[in-house]
Design a protein around this motif. Structure first.
Motif, PDB file in Angstrom:
ATOM      1  N   THR A  63      37.024  26.216  19.136  1.00 16.73           N
ATOM      2  CA  THR A  63      38.425  25.805  19.250  1.00 16.73           C
ATOM      3  C   THR A  63      38.559  24.295  19.150  1.00 16.73           C
ATOM      4  N   ALA A  64      37.668  23.557  19.843  1.00 14.95           N
ATOM      5  CA  ALA A  64      37.740  22.091  19.806  1.00 14.95           C
ATOM      6  C   ALA A  64      37.672  21.599  18.362  1.00 14.95           C
ATOM      7  N   ALA A  65      36.721  22.163  17.590  1.00  7.92           N
ATOM      8  CA  ALA A  65      36.574  21.739  16.202  1.00  7.92           C
ATOM      9  C   ALA A  65      37.797  22.124  15.372  1.00  7.92           C
ATOM     10  N   VAL A  66      38.279  23.370  15.564  1.00 11.58           N
ATOM     11  CA  VAL A  66      39.432  23.849  14.799  1.00 11.58           C
ATOM     12  C   VAL A  66      40.666  22.994  15.106  1.00 11.58           C
ATOM     13  N   VAL A  67      40.866  22.695  16.384  1.00 10.46           N
ATOM     14  CA  VAL A  67      42.036  21.907  16.800  1.00 10.46           C
ATOM     15  C   VAL A  67      42.021  20.531  16.129  1.00 10.46           C
ATOM     16  N   ILE A  68      40.827  19.938  16.051  1.00  8.98           N
ATOM     17  CA  ILE A  68      40.708  18.626  15.402  1.00  8.98           C
ATOM     18  C   ILE A  68      41.077  18.735  13.912  1.00  8.98           C
ATOM     19  N   ILE A  69      40.579  19.811  13.250  1.00  9.64           N
ATOM     20  CA  ILE A  69      40.872  19.945  11.817  1.00  9.64           C
ATOM     21  C   ILE A  69      42.368  20.179  11.605  1.00  9.64           C
ATOM     22  N   VAL A  70      42.961  21.025  12.470  1.00  8.31           N
ATOM     23  CA  VAL A  70      44.412  21.221  12.402  1.00  8.31           C
ATOM     24  C   VAL A  70      45.116  19.867  12.512  1.00  8.31           C
ATOM     25  N   GLY A  71      44.656  19.047  13.470  1.00  8.22           N
ATOM     26  CA  GLY A  71      45.254  17.733  13.674  1.00  8.22           C
ATOM     27  C   GLY A  71      45.124  16.853  12.442  1.00  8.22           C
ATOM     28  N   ILE A  72      43.956  16.924  11.797  1.00  7.72           N
ATOM     29  CA  ILE A  72      43.736  16.099  10.599  1.00  7.72           C
ATOM     30  C   ILE A  72      44.642  16.573   9.461  1.00  7.72           C
ATOM     31  N   VAL A  73      44.701  17.908   9.269  1.00  3.96           N
ATOM     32  CA  VAL A  73      45.572  18.454   8.213  1.00  3.96           C
ATOM     33  C   VAL A  73      47.010  18.013   8.464  1.00  3.96           C
ATOM     34  N   GLY A  74      47.451  18.166   9.722  1.00  6.66           N
ATOM     35  CA  GLY A  74      48.818  17.792  10.069  1.00  6.66           C
ATOM     36  C   GLY A  74      49.064  16.305   9.904  1.00  6.66           C
ATOM     37  N   ALA A  75      48.099  15.482  10.382  1.00  5.54           N
ATOM     38  CA  ALA A  75      48.276  14.030  10.309  1.00  5.54           C
ATOM     39  C   ALA A  75      48.258  13.552   8.856  1.00  5.54           C
ATOM     40  N   ALA A  76      47.359  14.146   8.047  1.00  4.00           N
ATOM     41  CA  ALA A  76      47.214  13.683   6.674  1.00  4.00           C
ATOM     42  C   ALA A  76      48.388  14.124   5.803  1.00  4.00           C
ATOM     43  N   PHE A  77      48.785  15.397   5.917  1.00  2.00           N
ATOM     44  CA  PHE A  77      49.768  15.936   4.978  1.00  2.00           C
ATOM     45  C   PHE A  77      51.158  16.113   5.587  1.00  2.00           C
ATOM     46  N   GLY A  78      51.268  15.967   6.927  1.00  3.17           N
ATOM     47  CA  GLY A  78      52.511  16.282   7.623  1.00  3.17           C
ATOM     48  C   GLY A  78      53.740  15.552   7.106  1.00  3.17           C
ATOM     49  N   LEU A  79      53.688  14.211   7.116  1.00  2.44           N
ATOM     50  CA  LEU A  79      54.898  13.460   6.758  1.00  2.44           C
ATOM     51  C   LEU A  79      55.310  13.660   5.298  1.00  2.44           C
ATOM     52  N   PRO A  80      54.373  13.560   4.325  1.00  3.93           N
ATOM     53  CA  PRO A  80      54.792  13.871   2.941  1.00  3.93           C
ATOM     54  C   PRO A  80      55.308  15.302   2.775  1.00  3.93           C
ATOM     55  N   PHE A  81      54.671  16.260   3.468  1.00  8.60           N
ATOM     56  CA  PHE A  81      55.105  17.659   3.408  1.00  8.60           C
ATOM     57  C   PHE A  81      56.522  17.805   3.952  1.00  8.60           C
ATOM     58  N   LEU A  82      56.800  17.205   5.114  1.00  3.68           N
ATOM     59  CA  LEU A  82      58.130  17.307   5.717  1.00  3.68           C
ATOM     60  C   LEU A  82      59.189  16.678   4.818  1.00  3.68           C
ATOM     61  N   ASN A  83      58.868  15.538   4.224  1.00  8.70           N
ATOM     62  CA  ASN A  83      59.812  14.914   3.294  1.00  8.70           C
ATOM     63  C   ASN A  83      60.116  15.832   2.121  1.00  8.70           C
ATOM     64  N   ARG A  84      59.060  16.471   1.593  1.00 10.86           N
ATOM     65  CA  ARG A  84      59.194  17.361   0.453  1.00 10.86           C
ATOM     66  C   ARG A  84      60.104  18.558   0.758  1.00 10.86           C
ATOM     67  N   ILE A  85      59.975  19.138   1.988  1.00  7.66           N
ATOM     68  CA  ILE A  85      60.762  20.344   2.305  1.00  7.66           C
ATOM     69  C   ILE A  85      62.112  20.001   2.928  1.00  7.66           C
ATOM     70  N   GLY A  86      62.494  18.755   2.914  1.00 10.48           N
ATOM     71  CA  GLY A  86      63.846  18.392   3.329  1.00 10.48           C
ATOM     72  C   GLY A  86      64.043  18.134   4.814  1.00 10.48           C
ATOM     73  N   VAL A  87      62.937  17.924   5.569  1.00  9.05           N
ATOM     74  CA  VAL A  87      63.070  17.487   6.962  1.00  9.05           C
ATOM     75  C   VAL A  87      62.943  15.970   6.939  1.00  9.05           C
ATOM     76  N   LYS A  88      64.105  15.284   7.023  1.00  7.97           N
ATOM     77  CA  LYS A  88      64.101  13.856   6.707  1.00  7.97           C
ATOM     78  C   LYS A  88      64.204  12.939   7.925  1.00  7.97           C
ATOM     79  N   ASP A  89      64.922  13.383   9.002  1.00  8.81           N
ATOM     80  CA  ASP A  89      65.188  12.382  10.037  1.00  8.81           C
ATOM     81  C   ASP A  89      63.994  12.207  10.973  1.00  8.81           C
ATOM     82  N   ASP A  90      63.893  11.010  11.570  1.00 11.12           N
ATOM     83  CA  ASP A  90      62.755  10.629  12.409  1.00 11.12           C
ATOM     84  C   ASP A  90      62.486  11.634  13.519  1.00 11.12           C
ATOM     85  N   ALA A  91      63.554  12.056  14.209  1.00 11.73           N
ATOM     86  CA  ALA A  91      63.376  12.928  15.364  1.00 11.73           C
ATOM     87  C   ALA A  91      62.766  14.266  14.959  1.00 11.73           C
TER      88      ALA A  91
END
Lengths: 115, 228
Positions: free
Chosen positions: B144-172
């Protein structure tokens, strides 16, 4: 220098408080999150001034990502599991993460009162 | 290797951070590149992980204080957040529930055995909570510790560009989504972006951890009634 030591001391006291409460709880809950809530309450009651903590907290928050690296390298011990079960791991990590992100983002954007 | 672990980790992280500042592509995520290089180094030089872990322990000690320090962005945004407590709560509850409803059957369909399913179930919440939940479900906390870290990396790396792409634009909304799906690493990335991102992300991190601790055992038990 003094301000950084003061900041770390306050953070550590909050963490110790969190550990004490976590120890007393009948179920397991992370001490660090209880510590954060304690510090948050201390800010709100005025017991602790924000600027006492700001300098030290700034360093911890800026370089927080670095702190995960040693635990992450521990993945090295699970190569055999990763090799046999990688389709399930890959699917749940990528799809799970992106779908949850999309759902939370859109739900909040929908319900969030504009001001 | 013992005494080299800490300087090497710092060297990796800060050089890759510099690289990422020069070329901000998601795959140049500093944590991802540092992990890959350090794992490759340990494998090539045949160094046991325990040696590395002992040498780099000071960084792991700071993980808990860093979570406590999240009280700061949370407090600075508290006025704003208080007005939105209900939508935040709704979004996080739906997020945690849907994470469990997606991850468990997906892992099962892909052929994971029960201990791996239990290890993946709480993947979206912060490491200490996720490991505790895995333990209670009969999974493997270290996986779980390893998986959680990878989830975090995927989210941190691709999260903001992904959210912009799908129309979630505001900071909050972006901050909340990062914290809900990618816990503390998502939050670390969100704080780099803006203070408001960081505040909403740390709120989602806390709230989702609490919700997951309650919902994971319920939903997991429900699935186990149906899965062989």
């Amino acid at each position: 220098m003094f301000s950084i030591i003061r900041a770390f001391a306050i953070i550590l006291i909050a963490l110790l408080g969190g550990k004490a409460i976590a120890y007393l709880l009948p179920f397991s809950f992370p001490a660090s999150i209880i510590g954060m809530l304690l510090l948050f309450i201390a800010f709100n009651t005025g017991l602790i001034k924000v600027h006492w903590v700001q300098s030290g907290a700034h360093y911890l928050l800026t370089y927080m990502a670095l702190l995960f690296i040693p635990i992450g390298v521990g993945l090295i011990n699970y190569f055999d599991l990763v090799i046999t079960q990688w389709p399930a791991l890959l699917a749940s990590i990528t799809f799970g993460t992106l779908i949850v992100m999309a759902i939370v983002g859109h739900v909040f954007q929908r319900f969030n009162p504009r001001d | 290797m013992f005494w080299l672990a800490l300087p090497l980790t710092l060297l990796c992280f800060f050089s890759f951070r510099k690289l990422y500042q020069l070329f901000p592509f998601p795959l140049f995520n500093p944590v991802l590149l540092s992990l890959l290089s350090l794992i490759a180094l340990l494998v090539i030089l045949d160094i046991p992980y325990t040696d590395y872990a002992t040498g780099s322990a000071p960084l792991s000690w700071l993980l808990e204080p860093a979570v406590v320090a999240l009280a700061l962005p949370l407090y600075q945004q508290a006025q704003q957040i208080r007005k939105q407590l209900k939508p935040i709560f709704i979004a996080c509850t739906i997020g945690v529930t849907s994470s469990l409803l997606i991850v468990i059957p997906l892992a099962w369909v892909m052929g994971a055995d029960q201990s791996v399913i239990a290890s993946l179930a709480p993947q979206s919440v912060t490491t200490p909570v996720a490991m505790g939940i895995t333990q209670s479900l009969g999974g493997i906390p270290a996986l779980t510790a390893a998986v959680v870290i990878i989830v975090g990396i995927v989210g941190a790396a691709f999260g903001l560009p992904f959210l912009n792409r799908i129309g979630v634009k505001d900071d909050a909304s972006q901050g909340l989504a990062m914290g809900a799906a990618a816990h503390a690493l998502g939050t670390a990335r969100a704080i780099e972006h803006s203070e408001q991102h960081g505040a909403y992300s740390s709120l989602a991190l806390i709230l989702c951890a609490v919700l997951m601790a309650f919902l994971a055992p319920l939903i997991f038990a429900f699935y186990m009634l149906f899965l062989p």
